[in-house]
Design a protein around this motif. Structure first.
Motif, PDB file in Angstrom:
ATOM      1  N   GLN A  26       0.934  -1.095  -0.174  1.00 27.28           N
ATOM      2  CA  GLN A  26      -0.109   0.119  -0.015  1.00 27.28           C
ATOM      3  C   GLN A  26       0.941   1.390   0.016  1.00 27.28           C
ATOM      4  N   LYS A  27       1.917   1.198   0.690  1.00 28.53           N
ATOM      5  CA  LYS A  27       2.928   2.248   0.760  1.00 28.53           C
ATOM      6  C   LYS A  27       3.432   2.458  -0.529  1.00 28.53           C
ATOM      7  N   VAL A  28       3.770   1.387  -1.255  1.00 29.44           N
ATOM      8  CA  VAL A  28       4.537   1.630  -2.431  1.00 29.44           C
ATOM      9  C   VAL A  28       3.492   2.246  -3.674  1.00 29.44           C
ATOM     10  N   LEU A  29       2.305   1.551  -3.655  1.00 24.71           N
ATOM     11  CA  LEU A  29       1.275   2.081  -4.262  1.00 24.71           C
ATOM     12  C   LEU A  29       0.821   3.626  -4.261  1.00 24.71           C
ATOM     13  N   LYS A  30       0.915   3.939  -2.742  1.00 27.43           N
ATOM     14  CA  LYS A  30       0.694   5.457  -2.559  1.00 27.43           C
ATOM     15  C   LYS A  30       1.739   6.266  -3.171  1.00 27.43           C
ATOM     16  N   LYS A  31       2.925   5.931  -2.866  1.00 28.52           N
ATOM     17  CA  LYS A  31       4.100   6.714  -3.349  1.00 28.52           C
ATOM     18  C   LYS A  31       4.132   6.814  -4.936  1.00 28.52           C
ATOM     19  N   ALA A  32       3.532   5.611  -5.522  1.00 24.99           N
ATOM     20  CA  ALA A  32       3.349   5.627  -7.128  1.00 24.99           C
ATOM     21  C   ALA A  32       2.543   6.395  -7.748  1.00 24.99           C
ATOM     22  N   LYS A  33       1.522   6.727  -7.007  1.00 26.60           N
ATOM     23  CA  LYS A  33       0.334   7.774  -7.267  1.00 26.60           C
ATOM     24  C   LYS A  33       1.030   9.054  -7.154  1.00 26.60           C
ATOM     25  N   GLU A  34       1.522   9.251  -6.139  1.00 28.68           N
ATOM     26  CA  GLU A  34       2.095  10.600  -5.766  1.00 28.68           C
ATOM     27  C   GLU A  34       2.936  11.192  -7.183  1.00 28.68           C
ATOM     28  N   ASP A  35       3.877   9.964  -7.499  1.00 26.84           N
ATOM     29  CA  ASP A  35       4.900  10.289  -8.454  1.00 26.84           C
ATOM     30  C   ASP A  35       4.248  10.104 -10.094  1.00 26.84           C
ATOM     31  N   GLU A  36       2.672   9.826  -9.955  1.00 24.11           N
ATOM     32  CA  GLU A  36       2.186   9.634 -11.378  1.00 24.11           C
ATOM     33  C   GLU A  36       2.675   8.483 -12.009  1.00 24.11           C
ATOM     34  N   PHE A  37       3.157   7.463 -11.170  1.00 25.08           N
ATOM     35  CA  PHE A  37       3.570   6.258 -11.885  1.00 25.08           C
ATOM     36  C   PHE A  37       2.465   5.310 -12.290  1.00 25.08           C
ATOM     37  N   THR A  38       1.373   5.488 -11.668  1.00 23.72           N
ATOM     38  CA  THR A  38       0.042   4.947 -11.789  1.00 23.72           C
ATOM     39  C   THR A  38      -1.130   5.749 -11.843  1.00 23.72           C
ATOM     40  N   GLU A  39      -2.194   5.414 -12.079  1.00 21.12           N
ATOM     41  CA  GLU A  39      -3.546   6.065 -12.286  1.00 21.12           C
ATOM     42  C   GLU A  39      -4.078   6.422 -10.937  1.00 21.12           C
ATOM     43  N   GLU A  40      -4.642   7.536 -10.615  1.00 22.59           N
ATOM     44  CA  GLU A  40      -5.067   7.991  -9.340  1.00 22.59           C
ATOM     45  C   GLU A  40      -6.155   7.113  -8.769  1.00 22.59           C
ATOM     46  N   ASP A  41      -7.021   6.247  -9.655  1.00 18.80           N
ATOM     47  CA  ASP A  41      -7.916   5.270  -9.041  1.00 18.80           C
ATOM     48  C   ASP A  41      -7.291   3.860  -9.062  1.00 18.80           C
ATOM     49  N   ILE A  59       0.737  -4.324  -8.022  1.00 20.75           N
ATOM     50  CA  ILE A  59       0.070  -3.062  -8.539  1.00 20.75           C
ATOM     51  C   ILE A  59       0.251  -2.788  -9.742  1.00 20.75           C
ATOM     52  N   PRO A  60      -0.724  -2.122 -10.519  1.00 17.89           N
ATOM     53  CA  PRO A  60      -0.760  -1.467 -11.644  1.00 17.89           C
ATOM     54  C   PRO A  60       0.303  -0.292 -11.932  1.00 17.89           C
ATOM     55  N   VAL A  61       0.926  -0.365 -12.982  1.00 19.61           N
ATOM     56  CA  VAL A  61       1.914   0.661 -13.084  1.00 19.61           C
ATOM     57  C   VAL A  61       2.061   0.887 -14.653  1.00 19.61           C
ATOM     58  N   LYS A  62       2.152   2.336 -14.698  1.00 30.77           N
ATOM     59  CA  LYS A  62       2.181   2.588 -16.375  1.00 30.77           C
ATOM     60  C   LYS A  62       3.477   2.042 -16.993  1.00 30.77           C
ATOM     61  N   ALA A  63       3.302   1.334 -18.126  1.00 34.01           N
ATOM     62  CA  ALA A  63       4.574   0.829 -18.865  1.00 34.01           C
ATOM     63  C   ALA A  63       5.750   1.672 -19.163  1.00 34.01           C
ATOM     64  N   GLU A  64       5.520   2.936 -19.259  1.00 36.82           N
ATOM     65  CA  GLU A  64       6.682   3.776 -19.401  1.00 36.82           C
ATOM     66  C   GLU A  64       7.541   3.924 -18.033  1.00 36.82           C
ATOM     67  N   HIS A  65       6.828   3.879 -17.048  1.00 37.79           N
ATOM     68  CA  HIS A  65       7.507   3.924 -15.705  1.00 37.79           C
ATOM     69  C   HIS A  65       7.629   2.715 -15.116  1.00 37.79           C
ATOM     70  N   LYS A  66       7.894   1.595 -15.503  1.00 38.70           N
ATOM     71  CA  LYS A  66       8.024   0.197 -14.876  1.00 38.70           C
ATOM     72  C   LYS A  66       9.458   0.067 -14.273  1.00 38.70           C
ATOM     73  N   LYS A  67      10.233   0.856 -15.137  1.00 39.94           N
ATOM     74  CA  LYS A  67      11.719   0.611 -14.670  1.00 39.94           C
ATOM     75  C   LYS A  67      12.101   1.757 -13.415  1.00 39.94           C
ATOM     76  N   ARG A  68      10.980   2.648 -13.128  1.00 36.67           N
ATOM     77  CA  ARG A  68      11.137   3.464 -12.211  1.00 36.67           C
ATOM     78  C   ARG A  68      11.030   2.929 -10.936  1.00 36.67           C
ATOM     79  N   ILE A  69      10.163   1.688 -10.796  1.00 40.80           N
ATOM     80  CA  ILE A  69      10.114   0.999  -9.503  1.00 40.80           C
ATOM     81  C   ILE A  69      10.694  -0.351  -9.521  1.00 40.80           C
ATOM     82  N   GLN A  70      11.490  -0.570  -8.569  1.00 45.70           N
ATOM     83  CA  GLN A  70      12.100  -2.022  -8.473  1.00 45.70           C
ATOM     84  C   GLN A  70      11.171  -3.059  -8.300  1.00 45.70           C
TER      85      GLN A  70
END
Length: 786
Positions: free
Chosen positions: A174-189, A201-212
């Motif tokens: 949940q913490k990782v998902l929250k941070k990804a939303k803040e960084d706009e690596f994933t959709e808000e919903d 967690i769902p992550v935008k394809a262009e940002h998949k390397k931004r999260i280990q």
């Protein structure tokens, strides 16, 4: 047991009865028994089947808390667990537990009540169920078909760790998902989801390397990937290891439980056989409820006496539409073996025939039948029927040829233990030939002493029915006035086809009908007219008989009322005499005391002249009180005079005087009294009554407030009812009521007659009528007061 033809069940309708029976079975094995059920002519076997069904019907109707009527299939599970080392799934154990619990309830019930259900007890006599097995299953498997946490200490600890680890995983991701939303690596919903049994967690394809982390899947468009963050990889691996440990422990528990089942396999196999039999017998009891059926007394003899028999399928059909079914009453025995039913088309001949055949077939299959429980039935070694069109295209047989084939089979196979049913005997060819062959066949079947029923329109068959020993005629009753069938079988006489009458009713020209009458010959017309006349005379006789029975019932009612009234008067007479004797005794005792006291006073005063005179005067006064006053002559009394009985205070009004007798109305009761016992009174009954009320100091306002305008005298004796009604009317008049109701019920009408006698001629009563039919009718009298 022999049956003919092969499709006898379809022709009789037993296939539909079987469908109901199958539908009521809960288990596949029970359904299989229902599909395979066949009739038997072995008396001992049949009695066992019928008694089993009878006991189950009685058991279901009992109010005791007794057994489970759930009958699950468990045989497949027992086969599955048969191999050592194998184990059942939790869902399997859930169903097996239902079966074991049902078996346990039946075994325990039979230990307590088995003597009351001997045939069912025999079925379970060889069953033994380990009571610990049910306890073991209950402790292991829950009601959802899952292994309980408490099944073992190890399982409980493992599941506790799993829950703890899953919470940790969820918190971290949940913490990782929250941070990804803040960084706009994933959709808000975006929300957590599961891939391969792991939280991602769902992550935008262009940002998949931004999260280990580890990518488990991607969306159909490829724009989203489902990533397991590196922070939770170890935690998820830990959860997975715990899940494996949980699975190993569950398997260990299930193997141990399966071993317990396997140790009781033989008893459980016997139990599974018992369950399927109980399921089948239970379905018979449910069928009895459906068709209003019973298990009648059944003997070895090839005879029956059916009382209020009803075709079960016709009963169900009419029940849905709300139409009544006319019951069938019919007996066949060794003297009257073959019934020939005649009557108009669509009058119920075929239904009567099929009713007998279907009920006999059902009984010999061990099923309940829709008849009155006072009926008697027997057992036949064979049932042969010839019903409907049996034309065969394959064998190139015409309708009549197929009927002749059936007759040939009947003649070759029928004996004294056979039942045969033939619908429209002899039809399909020229009447003179068909009737002659039918007559010959019937004579031969009669010689074989077989039992059976045939329906026909042929005159020659009706004739031999009256003339031949072993045969008897029957007719379907017909309303000659309305020209409509009554669907009621009357045994003892043949019936008419009413061909000309029906033709006239539907509007066939009269000249055509008359020509037809002439063509068939005067003898046939005369015979048919004679049957019609007999039917009319019988209908008239039945009508007169019903009227006579009604009149006789009214006479019996009047006689009963008379006897009740006479008994009431006798009781009143005895009571009055008893009271009078007691009163006279008391008066005599008091008089003796007065005389003794007077004598004592005279002695004590030493014969003082004054004291003696005073004592004598006192005694004379008491004497005068009991002496009758001078009687009035009858000439002084007339209708309308207010009078009282000599020596009494109650007043009444003379209605009429006849010779030395007068009819007097005392309150609401009329009495015939000798005029010598009457004397005129100065005040009227109403005035006298009002004076008594005032003298007694009655609170009228309180009486009016608390007065109940309805009185119930149901269950009272006659004298009690009379006194109660009189007091009620007096109180109603006192409070000024306009109308009151007296509930006396209908019964024999004695209490109603008492109410009418008490109120008849009462000067303050305007009318007495029965209540409206919707509100009690003749059971309630409505009294209107003036």
């Amino acid at each position: 047991m022999k049956v003919y033809p092969q499709d006898i069940e379809e022709k009789l309708g037993f296939d539909q009865v079987r469908d109901h029976l199958i539908r009521y079975c809960q288990s596949n094995r029970g359904e299989e028994l229902a599909r395979k059920a066949k009739p038997t002519d072995k008396y001992d076997v049949l009695v066992k089947w019928l008694n089993q069904a009878k006991e189950m019907i009685r058991l279901k109707g009992s109010s005791e808390d007794k057994v489970s009527f759930e009958f699950p299939d468990i045989d497949d599970y027992l086969t599955k667990v048969k191999v050592p080392g194998s184990f059942l799934d939790p869902e399997d154990f859930h169903e097996l537990k239902r079966g074991v619990n049902t078996l346990t309830s039946w075994v325990q019930f039979f230990q307590k009540k088995g003597i009351e259900y001997p045939e069912l007890l025999v079925l379970s006599s060889h069953i033994e169920i380990d009571p610990n097995l049910s306890i073991h299953i209950d402790k292991t498997i829950d009601d959802r078909g899952e292994v309980k946490d408490s099944a073992s200490r190890e399982l409980s600890e493992i599941r506790s760790k799993i829950a703890k680890s899953e919470r940790a995983v969820r918190s971290a991701i949940q913490k990782v998902l929250k941070k990804a939303k803040e960084d706009e690596f994933t959709e808000e919903d975006s929300t957590l989801t599961v891939r391969d049994g792991r939280l991602v967690i769902p992550v935008k394809a262009e940002h998949k390397k931004r999260i280990q982390g580890f990518v488990h899947d991607e969306s159909a468009t490829g724009q989203t990937v489902y990533l397991e963050p590196g922070e939770v990889l170890d935690l998820n691996n830990q959860v997975r290891e715990l899940k494996y440990a949980e699975k190993r422990e569950v398997i260990r528990i299930l193997v141990a439980l399966s071993d317990h089942v396997r140790a009781n396999l033989k008893d459980l196999k016997n139990g599974a056989s018992l369950l399927e039999k109980l399921d089948f017998i239970h379905a018979k009891a449910l069928l009895a409820d459906l068709i209003n059926g019973v298990i009648p007394p059944t003997g070895k003899a090839t005879q029956f006496s059916l009382i209020n028999a009803i075709h079960p399928l016709l009963y169900l059909s009419h029940k849905e539409s709300g139409k009544p079914v006319v019951p069938l009453n019919l007996s066949l025995d060794h003297e009257k073996r073959i019934l020939i039913i005649s009557g108009p088309n669509a009058g119920g001949k075929s239904v009567a025939l099929k009713t007998v055949g279907l009920l006999q077939y059902m009984l010999q299959t061990g099923l309940p039948v829709s008849i009155n429980e006072e009926s008697r039935m027997g057992v036949f070694s064979s049932i042969f029927i010839d019903i409907g069109d049996t034309q065969s295209i394959e064998d190139d047989l015409s309708t009549y040829s197929s009927h002749l084939t059936s007759m040939k089979f009947f003649l070759e196979n029928t004996d004294k233990k056979s039942m045969f049913l033939i619908d429209e005997f002899g039809k399909g060819t020229e009447p003179q030939f068909g009737g002659a062959i039918a007559e010959s066949v019937l004579h031969e079947l009669n010689k074989k002493r077989a039992h059976g029923i045939v329906t026909t329109h042929y005159q020659n068959l009706k004739k031999i029915g009256d003339e031949t020993a072993g045969l008897l005629n029957g007719a379907m009753k017909y309303d000659l006035d309305a020209l409509e069938p009554l669907f009621e079988l009357e045994v003892g006489k043949p019936g008419s086809s009413f061909a000309f009458e029906i033709a006239g009713k539907i509007g066939l020209p009269k000249d055509i009908i008359e020509k037809a009458r002439k063509k068939i010959g005067s003898s046939h017309v005369a015979y048919d007219q004679l049957l019609n006349q007999l039917e009319k005379e019988k209908a008239r006789f039945e009508k007169l008989t019903k009227k006579l029975e009604k009149d006789q019932g009214d006479i019996n009612k009047v006689r009963k009322d008379y006897e009740d009234l006479r008994s009431m008067l006798e009781e009143d007479k005895k009571r009055i005499i008893k009271n009078a004797k007691q009163e006279a005794k008391q008066i005599l005792e008091n008089a003796n005391k007065d005389v003794e006291r007077t004598i004592r006073e005279i002695k004590e005063s030493k014969a003082s002249k004054e004291r003696t005179k005073a004592a004598r005067e006192k005694l004379d006064q008491k004497k005068e009180r009991f002496e009758e006053k001078p009687k009035k002559k009858s000439a002084d009394l007339k209708a309308g005079d207010v009078v009282r009985m000599i020596g009494q205070d109650t007043t009444g009004t003379i209605q009429k005087v006849k010779g030395k007798q007068a009819e007097v109305l005392f309150g609401s009761m009329k009495s015939i009294v000798s005029v010598d016992k009457l004397q005129k009174a100065n005040n009227s009954p109403q005035v006298s009554y009002q004076k008594r009320v005032k003298k007694m100091g009655i609170d009228i306002s309180s009486k009016m407030a608390n007065f109940n305008h309805e009185l119930s005298i149901r269950g009272m004796r006659a004298d009690e009812a009379m006194n109660t009604v009189e007091s009620f009317i007096d109180e109603a008049l006192l409070v000024g009521a306009d109308e009151v109701r007296i509930v006396h019920g209908k019964g024999h009408g004695v209490l109603r007659e008492i109410v009418r006698n008490v109120t008849k001629g009462h000067p303050s009563i305007a009318s007495v009528e029965d209540e409206h039919a919707d509100r009690g009718g003749a059971g309630i009298s409505v009294i209107k007061l003036q």
